[in-house]
Design a protein around this motif. Structure first.
Motif, PDB file in Angstrom:
ATOM      1  N   CYS A 116      49.669  38.276  62.920  1.00  0.00           N
ATOM      2  CA  CYS A 116      48.396  37.532  62.995  1.00  0.00           C
ATOM      3  C   CYS A 116      47.382  38.318  63.815  1.00  0.00           C
ATOM      4  CB  CYS A 116      48.623  36.158  63.612  1.00  0.00           C
ATOM      5  SG  CYS A 116      49.838  35.136  62.747  1.00  0.00           S
TER       6      CYS A 116
ATOM      7  N   LEU B   4      43.811  37.092  65.304  1.00  0.00           N
ATOM      8  CA  LEU B   4      43.732  36.079  66.354  1.00  0.00           C
ATOM      9  C   LEU B   4      42.613  36.403  67.345  1.00  0.00           C
ATOM     10  CD1 LEU B   4      47.387  35.092  67.323  1.00  0.00           C
ATOM     11  CD2 LEU B   4      45.561  33.545  66.610  1.00  0.00           C
TER      12      LEU B   4
ATOM     13  N   LEU C 148      45.145  33.493  60.560  1.00  0.00           N
ATOM     14  CA  LEU C 148      45.060  32.667  61.755  1.00  0.00           C
ATOM     15  C   LEU C 148      44.103  33.285  62.777  1.00  0.00           C
ATOM     16  CD1 LEU C 148      46.516  30.000  62.386  1.00  0.00           C
ATOM     17  CD2 LEU C 148      48.138  31.316  63.773  1.00  0.00           C
TER      18      LEU C 148
ATOM     19  N   ARG D  22      42.297  24.116  59.035  1.00  0.00           N
ATOM     20  CA  ARG D  22      42.464  23.707  60.429  1.00  0.00           C
ATOM     21  C   ARG D  22      43.426  22.516  60.483  1.00  0.00           C
ATOM     22  NH1 ARG D  22      38.967  24.236  64.817  1.00  0.00           N
ATOM     23  NH2 ARG D  22      37.281  24.831  63.403  1.00  0.00           N
TER      24      ARG D  22
ATOM     25  N   CYS E  98      50.869  33.206  57.871  1.00  0.00           N
ATOM     26  CA  CYS E  98      49.507  32.790  58.263  1.00  0.00           C
ATOM     27  C   CYS E  98      48.702  33.986  58.754  1.00  0.00           C
ATOM     28  CB  CYS E  98      49.579  31.704  59.333  1.00  0.00           C
ATOM     29  SG  CYS E  98      50.509  30.237  58.828  1.00  0.00           S
TER      30      CYS E  98
ATOM     31  N   LEU F 111      45.644  28.700  56.673  1.00  0.00           N
ATOM     32  CA  LEU F 111      45.349  28.188  58.010  1.00  0.00           C
ATOM     33  C   LEU F 111      44.649  29.235  58.872  1.00  0.00           C
ATOM     34  CD1 LEU F 111      48.497  26.111  59.067  1.00  0.00           C
ATOM     35  CD2 LEU F 111      46.147  25.282  58.909  1.00  0.00           C
ATOM     36  N   GLN F 112      43.570  28.787  59.518  1.00  0.00           N
ATOM     37  CA  GLN F 112      42.840  29.633  60.457  1.00  0.00           C
ATOM     38  C   GLN F 112      42.912  29.112  61.883  1.00  0.00           C
ATOM     39  OE1 GLN F 112      38.819  30.339  59.126  1.00  0.00           O
ATOM     40  NE2 GLN F 112      39.443  30.651  57.010  1.00  0.00           N
ATOM     41  N   HIS F 113      43.068  27.795  62.044  1.00  0.00           N
ATOM     42  CA  HIS F 113      43.122  27.195  63.374  1.00  0.00           C
ATOM     43  C   HIS F 113      44.289  26.217  63.416  1.00  0.00           C
ATOM     44  CE1 HIS F 113      39.121  28.859  64.112  1.00  0.00           C
ATOM     45  NE2 HIS F 113      38.775  28.390  62.937  1.00  0.00           N
ATOM     46  N   LEU F 114      45.192  26.411  64.381  1.00  0.00           N
ATOM     47  CA  LEU F 114      46.390  25.578  64.482  1.00  0.00           C
ATOM     48  C   LEU F 114      46.622  25.199  65.940  1.00  0.00           C
ATOM     49  CD1 LEU F 114      48.923  24.322  63.169  1.00  0.00           C
ATOM     50  CD2 LEU F 114      50.068  26.527  63.503  1.00  0.00           C
TER      51      LEU F 114
ATOM     52  N   LEU G 246      45.190  29.744  67.990  1.00  0.00           N
ATOM     53  CA  LEU G 246      46.518  29.128  68.073  1.00  0.00           C
ATOM     54  C   LEU G 246      46.709  28.541  69.460  1.00  0.00           C
ATOM     55  CD1 LEU G 246      49.345  28.588  66.914  1.00  0.00           C
ATOM     56  CD2 LEU G 246      50.020  30.869  67.715  1.00  0.00           C
TER      57      LEU G 246
ATOM     58  N   MET H 292      54.715  32.034  61.314  1.00  0.00           N
ATOM     59  CA  MET H 292      53.268  32.238  61.372  1.00  0.00           C
ATOM     60  C   MET H 292      52.919  33.696  61.106  1.00  0.00           C
ATOM     61  SD  MET H 292      51.741  29.935  64.480  1.00  0.00           S
ATOM     62  CE  MET H 292      53.079  29.295  65.433  1.00  0.00           C
TER      63      MET H 292
END
Length: 620
Positions: free
Chosen positions: A503, A506, A480, A429, A477, A452-455, A483, A473
């Motif tokens: 992603c 999401l 993710l 995160r 990623c 990364l899972q939370h951005l 976002l 991304m």
């Protein structure tokens, strides 16, 4: 001499001491000497009251508006009212980023820290500077929409316009109260009964909690009333409450000075007892469990009772999760130094709001992390204005296991410093809301932090090409889940296509106030088809969202819980009915300023779908 006279003398001295203390703190009673100060025989000269609006907004934790605009920003709190006494949703007011509990029920929600004292409920803040330092006699807050968010008002001893900063910065609470539900969204002037303080101030801080509100609170102006000379105690005063004698109580409720906390943290001489009573019969683990329910100040107090409890209270296992945010006004280098030996096993650390105005130095922060950073998994540093490139370098070197890093509103960190974050490949995160991160640094982070899972990149105005960022991304990623691209100005359907293709896990996407996205390009229908796991989708202020987009969401995103389509002109009641029938888990639907959705339609939808909070804002 009669025995009664010595007794009268003692009582007189006691009464005099009470008056002295009452004049010093003035925490209760009728101590508000605003117009004139009386004596038993005559009125003293009037201490003229000064009335002033905020001159400048110095600092804040979040706002709804853009960094390059005045609409809905905290900067609207400076100067005279723009809207008051009108009620409604106006762009000329100050609005914080969130409201309600919706943000606590979405995929990006973070677990709360334990041991947060029940008296601390602040979620956001704003600091205001005034022209003249005064002894405050009243604070008026002009609230124009959904009032009731303010929970604390504080005053600072530091003069932001002084050329000579004080050796110690003191904060005193003028007023505080738990969040309350206010009936109705209408404008009001909020004037709580404030306590007197013993220093003049021209720096006022408002702290808010919007969790009970049905929509964003809007503030128009803040008025500070005060006098130049310190009010003198009137001899015509009400009876003194015996509770006024308790200094510790006032310190606990109002005091924000650092000395008290540091004294509690420091090592004291402890009495040696021949036996520890029933504590000798309790297992070590059980005592640890009991103490785990205490707040940090309570732990510090208990540690001063005996050697056994000192040992328990200083055990690093008591400090695995530590939030110092509730004590932001008390924390400084000395505090961190005292805590070092107790935090060698710390995994979660919250230093949000701490260290500003020189309270924490770069060297003090670095020393602490060098001793306590090896096990850190989560580090919260929101609004940490002491942070610089050296601090980020120390974080990346001393915290090899770091998974969560919050730098929200750390707008003093220079752009090049963010390159260091790319060294923390274990990040899950990363919150960069309102920071000066630049495109090159962000591309490097995305390239090396593939877990990364939370951005959060909301209001990051230094990024030149969000399409390139979205493409990276999508390529790197793959895990993710959430976002935040709130107010990114240049992402197009090309970037959205790359993001949706790469992603597909999401669950949360915030594209609010992204003006370059147009429904006619098919970008929103593409999102709905590629991201079936979406639970939260914000398309705030996108005028082009249409029935086709809503119907695609109804057909493909049946797990949707929160949808914001504020401001669209193209969505009809019929498509909303399809969405509500299909998305059984939907709990929030914001249709404010949607021209085809009038109040009659909202009432009908509320009647048919009572489990959904359907918001329709207005302007008078």
């Amino acid at each position: 001499m009669s025995p009664v006279f010595p007794m009268l003398t003692v009582l007189s001295m006691f009464y005099y001491m009470c008056l002295r203390r009452r004049a010093r703190t003035a925490t209760r009673g009728e101590m508000n000497s605003r117009r004139a100060i009386e004596s038993n025989t005559r009125a003293l000269p009037i201490n003229v009251e000064i009335v002033q609006y905020a001159k400048e907004v110095l600092d804040f934790s979040s706002h709804y508006g853009s960094e390059n605009s005045m609409s809905y920003t905290m900067w609207n709190l400076a100067g005279i009212p723009n809207v008051y006494p009108s009620s409604g949703d106006f762009t000329q007011t100050a609005v914080f980023r969130t409201y309600g509990t919706w943000w606590d029920h979405c995929p990006s929600a973070r677990l709360p820290f334990k041991r947060t004292p029940p008296t601390f409920c602040s979620q956001d803040y704003v600091e205001l500077a005034f022209e003249e330092p005064v002894y405050p006699t009243a604070v008026h807050i002009l609230e124009t929409y959904h009032p009731g968010a303010v929970v604390r008002i504080l005053a600072c001893s530091a003069n932001p316009y002084s050329q000579n900063p004080p050796a110690e910065v003191r904060w005193e609470v003028l007023w505080s109260e738990a969040p309350t539900k206010v009936n109705g969204p209408q404008a009001r002037q909020f004037t709580p009964c404030i306590r007197q303080i013993n220093f003049p101030t021209n720096l006022i801080r408002l702290e808010v909690n919007s969790s009970l509100l049905d929509y964003y609170t809007e503030l128009d102006a803040v008025v500070l009333h005060g006098v130049k000379e310190r009010p003198v105690l009137s001899l015509k005063t009400s009876m003194i409450d015996m509770n006024d004698i308790d200094d510790d109580e006032d310190e606990e409720k109002y005091g924000c000075g650092m000395d008290n906390l540091n004294k509690q943290l420091s090592i004291v001489t402890l009495r040696e007892w021949p036996t520890n009573g029933y504590f000798d019969k309790l297992p070590y683990e059980l005592i640890q469990l009991i103490l785990s329910h205490l707040t940090v100040p309570d732990l510090c107090r208990l540690a001063q009772t005996c050697k056994l409890l000192y040992q328990h209270c200083c055990d690093p296992l008591q400090y695995i999760h530590l939030s110092l945010q509730p004590y932001w006004a008390k924390i400084n280098d000395t505090s961190l130094e005292y805590l070092q030996s107790r935090c060698t096993l710390i995994q979660w650390l919250n230093l949000s709001w701490t260290g500003n105005r020189g309270a924490i130095s770069v060297s003090g922060f670095s020393r602490f992390l060098k001793v306590c950073g090896s096990e850190l998994v989560r580090l919260e540093l929101s609004c940490g204005h002491f942070l610089n490139e050296t601090c980020l370098e120390v974080i990346t070197e001393m915290c090899p296991n770091l998974q969560e890093l919050n730098l929200s509103s750390c707008d003093k960190i220079p752009p090049q410093a963010f390159n260091h974050i790319a060294k923390v490949g274990s990040l899950r995160r990363l919150i960069l809301y309102r920071t000066k991160v630049e495109q090159t640094a962000l591309l490097s982070i995305l390239n090396f932090c593939s877990e990364l899972q939370h951005l959060s990149l909301g209001s990051c105005v230094m990024i030149e090409d969000y399409d390139l960022i979205a493409s990276m991304m999508g390529a790197k990623c793959k895990k993710l889940r959430s976002l935040d691209l709130w107010r990114c100005k240049n992402i197009t359907e090309s970037g959205i296509a790359e993001l949706a293709s790469g992603c597909q896990l999401l669950e949360e996407l915030d594209l609010g106030w992204c003006p370059t996205l147009q429904s006619s390009t098919g970008c929103f229908t593409n999102l709905a088809r590629k991201l079936p796991n979406l639970q939260k989708l914000f398309l705030t202020a996108n005028r082009s969202v249409c029935d086709t987009d809503i119907e695609e969401l109804a057909a493909n995103c049946t797990h949707l819980r929160q949808l914001d389509i504020l401001g669209t002109r193209m969505v009809s009641p019929a498509s909303l009915r399809k969405l509500l029938e299909s998305c059984k888990d939907l709990s929030l639907l914001d249709v404010s300023f949607c021209s085809q959705i009038d109040n009659r339609v909202v009432l009908e939808l509320n009647a048919n779908f009572p489990n959904v909070f359907i918001k329709k804002s207005f302007t008078q």
